[in-house]
Design a protein around this motif. Structure first.
Motif, PDB file in Angstrom:
ATOM      1  N   UNK A 127      -3.850 -36.998  -1.449  1.00  0.00           N
ATOM      2  CA  UNK A 127      -4.366 -36.055  -0.461  1.00  0.00           C
ATOM      3  C   UNK A 127      -3.293 -35.101   0.070  1.00  0.00           C
ATOM      4  N   UNK A 128      -2.028 -35.421  -0.106  1.00  0.00           N
ATOM      5  CA  UNK A 128      -0.962 -34.558   0.421  1.00  0.00           C
ATOM      6  C   UNK A 128      -0.611 -33.422  -0.540  1.00  0.00           C
ATOM      7  N   UNK A 129      -1.202 -33.417  -1.720  1.00  0.00           N
ATOM      8  CA  UNK A 129      -0.872 -32.404  -2.716  1.00  0.00           C
ATOM      9  C   UNK A 129      -1.828 -31.223  -2.593  1.00  0.00           C
ATOM     10  N   UNK A 130      -1.274 -30.022  -2.599  1.00  0.00           N
ATOM     11  CA  UNK A 130      -2.062 -28.796  -2.579  1.00  0.00           C
ATOM     12  C   UNK A 130      -2.169 -28.201  -3.975  1.00  0.00           C
ATOM     13  N   UNK A 131      -3.144 -27.335  -4.119  1.00  0.00           N
ATOM     14  CA  UNK A 131      -3.254 -26.536  -5.339  1.00  0.00           C
ATOM     15  C   UNK A 131      -3.018 -25.080  -4.958  1.00  0.00           C
ATOM     16  N   UNK A 132      -2.446 -24.337  -5.887  1.00  0.00           N
ATOM     17  CA  UNK A 132      -2.216 -22.906  -5.666  1.00  0.00           C
ATOM     18  C   UNK A 132      -3.244 -22.113  -6.469  1.00  0.00           C
ATOM     19  N   UNK A 133      -3.914 -21.171  -5.802  1.00  0.00           N
ATOM     20  CA  UNK A 133      -4.960 -20.365  -6.443  1.00  0.00           C
ATOM     21  C   UNK A 133      -4.577 -18.893  -6.322  1.00  0.00           C
ATOM     22  N   UNK A 134      -4.672 -18.148  -7.423  1.00  0.00           N
ATOM     23  CA  UNK A 134      -4.381 -16.712  -7.350  1.00  0.00           C
ATOM     24  C   UNK A 134      -5.671 -15.902  -7.480  1.00  0.00           C
ATOM     25  N   UNK A 135      -5.546 -14.590  -7.430  1.00  0.00           N
ATOM     26  CA  UNK A 135      -6.721 -13.710  -7.356  1.00  0.00           C
ATOM     27  C   UNK A 135      -7.604 -13.783  -8.589  1.00  0.00           C
ATOM     28  N   UNK A 136      -7.052 -14.175  -9.741  1.00  0.00           N
ATOM     29  CA  UNK A 136      -7.847 -14.253 -10.963  1.00  0.00           C
ATOM     30  C   UNK A 136      -8.523 -15.603 -11.126  1.00  0.00           C
ATOM     31  N   UNK A 137      -8.353 -16.481 -10.146  1.00  0.00           N
ATOM     32  CA  UNK A 137      -8.996 -17.781 -10.215  1.00  0.00           C
ATOM     33  C   UNK A 137      -8.176 -18.844 -10.929  1.00  0.00           C
ATOM     34  N   UNK A 138      -6.956 -18.543 -11.310  1.00  0.00           N
ATOM     35  CA  UNK A 138      -6.108 -19.543 -11.976  1.00  0.00           C
ATOM     36  C   UNK A 138      -5.572 -20.525 -10.937  1.00  0.00           C
ATOM     37  N   UNK A 139      -5.736 -21.777 -11.228  1.00  0.00           N
ATOM     38  CA  UNK A 139      -5.351 -22.858 -10.316  1.00  0.00           C
ATOM     39  C   UNK A 139      -4.175 -23.612 -10.908  1.00  0.00           C
ATOM     40  N   UNK A 140      -3.168 -23.839 -10.086  1.00  0.00           N
ATOM     41  CA  UNK A 140      -2.005 -24.638 -10.490  1.00  0.00           C
ATOM     42  C   UNK A 140      -1.992 -25.912  -9.654  1.00  0.00           C
ATOM     43  N   UNK A 141      -1.998 -27.037 -10.357  1.00  0.00           N
ATOM     44  CA  UNK A 141      -2.038 -28.360  -9.706  1.00  0.00           C
ATOM     45  C   UNK A 141      -0.887 -29.191 -10.263  1.00  0.00           C
ATOM     46  N   UNK A 142      -0.069 -29.759  -9.376  1.00  0.00           N
ATOM     47  CA  UNK A 142       1.124 -30.491  -9.813  1.00  0.00           C
ATOM     48  C   UNK A 142       1.173 -31.869  -9.154  1.00  0.00           C
ATOM     49  N   UNK A 143       0.422 -32.816  -9.688  1.00  0.00           N
ATOM     50  CA  UNK A 143       0.453 -34.178  -9.124  1.00  0.00           C
ATOM     51  C   UNK A 143       1.741 -34.906  -9.503  1.00  0.00           C
ATOM     52  N   UNK A 144       2.421 -35.434  -8.496  1.00  0.00           N
ATOM     53  CA  UNK A 144       3.684 -36.156  -8.678  1.00  0.00           C
ATOM     54  C   UNK A 144       3.374 -37.649  -8.646  1.00  0.00           C
ATOM     55  N   UNK A 145       3.877 -38.389  -9.648  1.00  0.00           N
ATOM     56  CA  UNK A 145       3.526 -39.800  -9.750  1.00  0.00           C
ATOM     57  C   UNK A 145       4.709 -40.628 -10.275  1.00  0.00           C
ATOM     58  N   UNK A 146       4.633 -41.929 -10.032  1.00  0.00           N
ATOM     59  CA  UNK A 146       5.464 -42.914 -10.722  1.00  0.00           C
ATOM     60  C   UNK A 146       4.570 -43.538 -11.785  1.00  0.00           C
ATOM     61  N   UNK A 147       4.856 -43.262 -13.050  1.00  0.00           N
ATOM     62  CA  UNK A 147       3.995 -43.689 -14.148  1.00  0.00           C
ATOM     63  C   UNK A 147       4.494 -45.014 -14.719  1.00  0.00           C
ATOM     64  N   UNK A 148       3.581 -45.977 -14.804  1.00  0.00           N
ATOM     65  CA  UNK A 148       3.871 -47.247 -15.458  1.00  0.00           C
ATOM     66  C   UNK A 148       3.012 -47.325 -16.712  1.00  0.00           C
ATOM     67  N   UNK A 149       3.650 -47.139 -17.856  1.00  0.00           N
ATOM     68  CA  UNK A 149       2.914 -47.068 -19.118  1.00  0.00           C
ATOM     69  C   UNK A 149       3.331 -48.205 -20.046  1.00  0.00           C
TER      70      UNK A 149
END
Length: 390
Positions: A127-149
């Motif tokens: 919930x603390x992560x934002x998305x960036x949206x520009x005028x053409x509708x392009x959305x940038x989303x950058x979820x930061x995680x600790x991955x256990x694979x």
């Protein structure tokens, strides 16, 4: 609800010199309230169109490798880009505003998840992560995680091993003909990678395929273990203990220290294994682990042989002719025993003597043979092991 949206927008919106809070509130109201934006709807006006996700993986660090549970832990974030056709606007109507930051919970976003995750399947982002949206509708989303694979870890060449692990991402909520994950501009990025004391990233690869009608993107990371710590604290001590073990055959049996020395070396091996146990892989198959068992076996062999040697060393009966014949080929000094009567004490009266082998001579000869045979066996095995490891 609209008031909350206005407040978040005012705080999170990046403004230009011509932008005001009223412009931001008007934009958020028009996008999410007036236009009745629905985040549950795939953001394409024609639902038969394919939505493409451009994904870059930014690897921040290698947190650890667990050989026993076959787990790789990494830290990083996904830079995800897509076009939301319902989030376009004319900047001239909003004071020249060209982009906004909105909490990720307010917009549609892909249900990206770590496919080969070690824990339960869960959606990326918080919930603390934002998305960036520009005028053409392009959305940038950058979820930061600790991955256990999950990762198939082979410790055969420990501590000079390389491991290749895959980190796979998939959108579980949509089929490949609805949402397709593709490689972004950079693929996998290691510019922000932090140094790790144990593991070093030596290469990366990227694979894209379809898994059960789901689009999948797999990042392959090859890491190399840094062997310096293990060489100085495990390998060198084991080799030195092996050398000390061989010198059991150099000590004469008459010294009274032969048995105590061999047992001390054997116990040193056992105690050392207990001390370094936490640093060794918890899985079987390591060549170096087999080498340590070999050295421990040589130490056990030395203790057993020493006990048998001391048993024979103090015997007074004649040495069998067969053993005497075996010793005949070595350079040896023999003890002279006279056959004259003890009452004839003058050296001139000694006219006959003979040379005779004793059990002490045989044990000394056996020590000579065992030292060089053990030395050649240990040296050969050590060379073969470390040639394989390197």
């Amino acid at each position: 609800m609209p008031a909350t949206i206005f407040l978040v927008a005012i705080i999170s919106i990046g403004a230009t010199s011509a932008q005001t809070g009223d412009n931001a509130k008007s934009l958020v109201t028009d996008l999410f309230t007036t236009n009745k934006y629905q985040k549950k709807v795939r953001p394409v006006r024609d639902q038969n169109d394919l939505l493409v996700l451009m994904v870059d993986f930014h690897l921040i660090g290698i947190n650890g490798v667990d050989e026993a549970s076959q787990r790789l832990t990494t830290t990083g974030y996904l830079s995800t880009l897509w076009k939301d056709q319902y989030l376009e606007w004319d900047p001239t109507s909003y004071g020249g505003m060209i982009s906004i930051n909105i909490p990720q919970s307010y917009v549609w976003k892909p249900a990206l998840a770590l496919q080969n995750g070690f824990t339960k399947l869960q959606e990326l982002g918080s919930s603390v992560i934002n998305v960036n949206i520009n005028i053409s509708g392009h959305v940038i989303w950058e979820p930061y995680e600790v991955f256990e694979s999950k990762c198939n870890i082979d410790v055969q060449y420990f501590p000079f091993d390389h491991q290749t692990c895959n980190i796979s991402f998939i959108d579980w909520s949509h089929h490949a003909f609805e949402v397709q994950i593709q490689e972004g501009t950079y693929g996998i990025v290691t510019d922000e990678l932090e140094d790790d004391g144990v593991w070093t990233v030596i290469s990366t690869k990227l694979y894209h395929d379809t898994f059960d009608l789901e689009s999948r993107l797999t990042y392959s990371v090859t890491i190399k273990r840094t062997p310096g710590f293990y060489v100085l604290n495990i390998i060198v001590p084991v080799i030195l203990l092996g050398v000390l073990n061989l010198f059991t055959f150099v000590l004469p049996a008459d010294s009274g220290e032969k048995m105590g020395y061999s047992i001390t070396v054997f116990l040193s091996f056992a105690v050392f294994l207990i001390i370094v146990n936490s640093e060794l892989p918890k899985t079987a198959g390591s060549i170096f682990g087999q080498y340590m068992i070999f050295q421990l076996g040589i130490a056990l062999f030395t203790v057993c042989v020493t006990a048998i040697q001391l048993r024979f060393h103090f015997r007074t009966d004649p040495v069998p002719r067969l053993l005497s014949a075996v010793m005949a080929c070595r350079c040896k000094s023999k003890r002279k025993i006279t056959d004259r009567n003890e009452n004839e004490k003058s050296d001139r009266d000694i006219d006959e003597s003979k040379l005779e082998e004793t059990w002490k001579d045989f044990i000394s000869f056996l020590d000579f043979i065992l030292f060089w045979v053990s030395f050649l066996v240990v040296l050969s095995f050590t060379i073969v092991v470390f040639l394989k490891l390197s």
